[in-house]
Design a protein around this motif. Sequence first.
Motif: not given
Length: 90
Positions: A7-11, A34-37, A74-77, A81-83
């Motif tokens: 969805n246009n979020m690149y990591v 952004v939330n990163v866990d 990694a999550t935004n609004a 994305l789950t790596k």
Amino acid sequence: MWEDSLNNMYVRLYPVPAHDVLNLRLNLPSTSDVNVDIFDNHGTTKYHYNGELSENILPINTSGFTPGYYLIIATNATTTLTKTLFEVIH
């Protein structure tokens, strides 16, 4: 280097495997939070970040991580994305 998009979020994660620092690069608008866990293979949270990224890069200190494989989310609004796995070695 490991990269993915949704969805246009690149990591992008680098270097992989990580030694003392893992760099997380996201293509988010500069005002995006952004939330990163990061979780170990037992499901224990090893790292958490919530806020804006400077230049869309988040350096993560992995020197205290036990060598092994980790899951990063990694999550935004609008997107999560789950790596699957990245490796830490020392």
